[in-house]
Design a protein around this motif. Structure first.
Motif, PDB file in Angstrom:
ATOM      1  N   ARG A 145      -5.543   5.454 -10.205  1.00 39.32           N
ATOM      2  CA  ARG A 145      -5.140   5.250  -8.814  1.00 39.32           C
ATOM      3  C   ARG A 145      -5.974   4.161  -8.132  1.00 39.32           C
ATOM      4  NH1 ARG A 145      -2.173   8.374  -5.565  1.00 39.32           N
ATOM      5  NH2 ARG A 145      -2.355   7.982  -3.337  1.00 39.32           N
ATOM      6  N   ARG A 146      -7.281   4.189  -8.315  1.00 40.69           N
ATOM      7  CA  ARG A 146      -8.118   3.202  -7.628  1.00 40.69           C
ATOM      8  C   ARG A 146      -7.887   1.790  -8.163  1.00 40.69           C
ATOM      9  NH1 ARG A 146     -11.843   4.957 -11.363  1.00 40.69           N
ATOM     10  NH2 ARG A 146     -13.273   3.371 -12.123  1.00 40.69           N
ATOM     11  N   ALA A 147      -7.562   1.668  -9.467  1.00 40.53           N
ATOM     12  CA  ALA A 147      -7.262   0.352 -10.045  1.00 40.53           C
ATOM     13  C   ALA A 147      -5.937  -0.184  -9.494  1.00 40.53           C
ATOM     14  CB  ALA A 147      -7.207   0.446 -11.562  1.00 40.53           C
ATOM     15  N   ALA A 196      -4.175  -5.058  -3.430  1.00 43.21           N
ATOM     16  CA  ALA A 196      -4.893  -5.850  -2.424  1.00 43.21           C
ATOM     17  C   ALA A 196      -5.541  -7.120  -2.982  1.00 43.21           C
ATOM     18  CB  ALA A 196      -5.964  -4.973  -1.769  1.00 43.21           C
ATOM     19  N   SER A 197      -5.604  -7.270  -4.293  1.00 44.74           N
ATOM     20  CA  SER A 197      -6.344  -8.368  -4.902  1.00 44.74           C
ATOM     21  C   SER A 197      -5.662  -9.731  -4.727  1.00 44.74           C
ATOM     22  CB  SER A 197      -6.521  -8.105  -6.402  1.00 44.74           C
ATOM     23  OG  SER A 197      -7.107  -9.231  -7.022  1.00 44.74           O
ATOM     24  N   ARG A 241      -4.670   0.630  -6.541  1.00 41.23           N
ATOM     25  CA  ARG A 241      -4.968   0.284  -5.141  1.00 41.23           C
ATOM     26  C   ARG A 241      -5.638  -1.091  -5.076  1.00 41.23           C
ATOM     27  NH1 ARG A 241      -8.347   4.164  -3.761  1.00 41.23           N
ATOM     28  NH2 ARG A 241      -6.716   5.617  -3.166  1.00 41.23           N
ATOM     29  N   HIS A 242      -6.597  -1.333  -5.980  1.00 40.92           N
ATOM     30  CA  HIS A 242      -7.281  -2.629  -6.037  1.00 40.92           C
ATOM     31  C   HIS A 242      -6.278  -3.750  -6.344  1.00 40.92           C
ATOM     32  CE1 HIS A 242     -10.083  -5.803  -7.115  1.00 40.92           C
ATOM     33  NE2 HIS A 242      -9.441  -5.912  -8.266  1.00 40.92           N
ATOM     34  N   ALA A 243      -5.384  -3.531  -7.301  1.00 41.01           N
ATOM     35  CA  ALA A 243      -4.417  -4.555  -7.694  1.00 41.01           C
ATOM     36  C   ALA A 243      -3.501  -4.940  -6.528  1.00 41.01           C
ATOM     37  CB  ALA A 243      -3.590  -4.070  -8.885  1.00 41.01           C
ATOM     38  N   THR A 277       2.282  -6.147 -13.744  1.00 36.24           N
ATOM     39  CA  THR A 277       0.981  -6.568 -13.233  1.00 36.24           C
ATOM     40  C   THR A 277       0.581  -7.874 -13.903  1.00 36.24           C
ATOM     41  OG1 THR A 277       0.379  -4.237 -12.997  1.00 36.24           O
ATOM     42  CG2 THR A 277      -1.405  -5.850 -12.847  1.00 36.24           C
ATOM     43  N   LEU A 295       1.756   3.051  -3.411  1.00 36.27           N
ATOM     44  CA  LEU A 295       0.703   3.580  -4.278  1.00 36.27           C
ATOM     45  C   LEU A 295       1.098   4.875  -4.981  1.00 36.27           C
ATOM     46  CD1 LEU A 295      -2.132   3.272  -5.435  1.00 36.27           C
ATOM     47  CD2 LEU A 295      -3.011   4.428  -3.385  1.00 36.27           C
ATOM     48  N   GLU A 332      -2.335 -10.902 -13.913  1.00 36.42           N
ATOM     49  CA  GLU A 332      -3.701 -11.245 -13.530  1.00 36.42           C
ATOM     50  C   GLU A 332      -3.929 -12.740 -13.684  1.00 36.42           C
ATOM     51  OE1 GLU A 332      -6.319  -8.891 -15.933  1.00 36.42           O
ATOM     52  OE2 GLU A 332      -5.264  -7.041 -15.456  1.00 36.42           O
ATOM     53  N   ALA A 373       0.833  -1.213   0.000  1.00 36.21           N
ATOM     54  CA  ALA A 373       0.000   0.000   0.000  1.00 36.21           C
ATOM     55  C   ALA A 373       0.864   1.259   0.000  1.00 36.21           C
ATOM     56  CB  ALA A 373      -0.948  -0.014   1.193  1.00 36.21           C
TER      57      ALA A 373
END
Length: 164
Positions: free
Chosen positions: A37-39, A45-46, A41-43, A65, A19, A67, A16
């Protein structure tokens, strides 16, 4: 000055606290199709996304990244970002190798990715690493650029470890 990746570069999962630096890297590395930014942040924690960061000391200089879908043996490399000041130093290959190792660690047997048809450095990186193009997708990116899709069958963990 040697511009190759130095031994001081460390690759680890994003935290975190990374970020702000990851958002700045997106802005510096990509002209369009940036992760918001929100994507990011999601990545971080995912449980089905691995966001790996490359650090030279305390400075974040790259990210990858990866997935995954539950119960799938295929992963997707959705992004490799390299700080512009580190382009051409081997950092992209270091991140690609780390993403492949991470995919294998999660039981994935193949890795897929998309690259802009005008991204010569990215295309060379993937082809030299053994990726094969299997599809062309017109109008894939925000600006209408075509994507080339690549795939690589990953060596099992034991075989990859014995090569090192």
């Amino acid at each position: 000055m040697d511009r190759r990746v130095s031994a001081s570069v460390d690759v680890r999962p994003a935290q975190a606290s990374d970020l702000d630096a990851l958002v700045a890297l997106e802005e510096a590395a990509f002209a369009s199709d940036r992760a918001e930014r929100r994507a990011i942040r999601h990545a971080i924690a995912s449980p089905t996304i691995s966001l790996l960061v490359a650090l030279d000391g305390p400075v974040l200089i790259g990210a990858a990244t990866l997935e995954r879908r539950r119960n799938s043996r295929r992963a997707r490399l959705s992004s490799i970002a390299v700080a512009p000041s580190r382009a051409g130093t081997g950092l992209g290959r270091l991140l690609l190798d780390a993403a492949e190792a991470e995919a294998r660690r999660h039981g994935c047997e193949t890795l897929r990715l998309e690259v802009r048809e005008d991204n010569g450095a990215g295309i060379r990186l993937y082809e030299r690493a053994g990726y094969a193009r299997f599809e062309t997708v017109p109008d894939y990116y925000e600006d209408g650029t075509t994507a080339w899709r690549y795939e690589k069958r990953l060596a099992p963990r034991e075989a990859a470890a014995s090569r090192g």
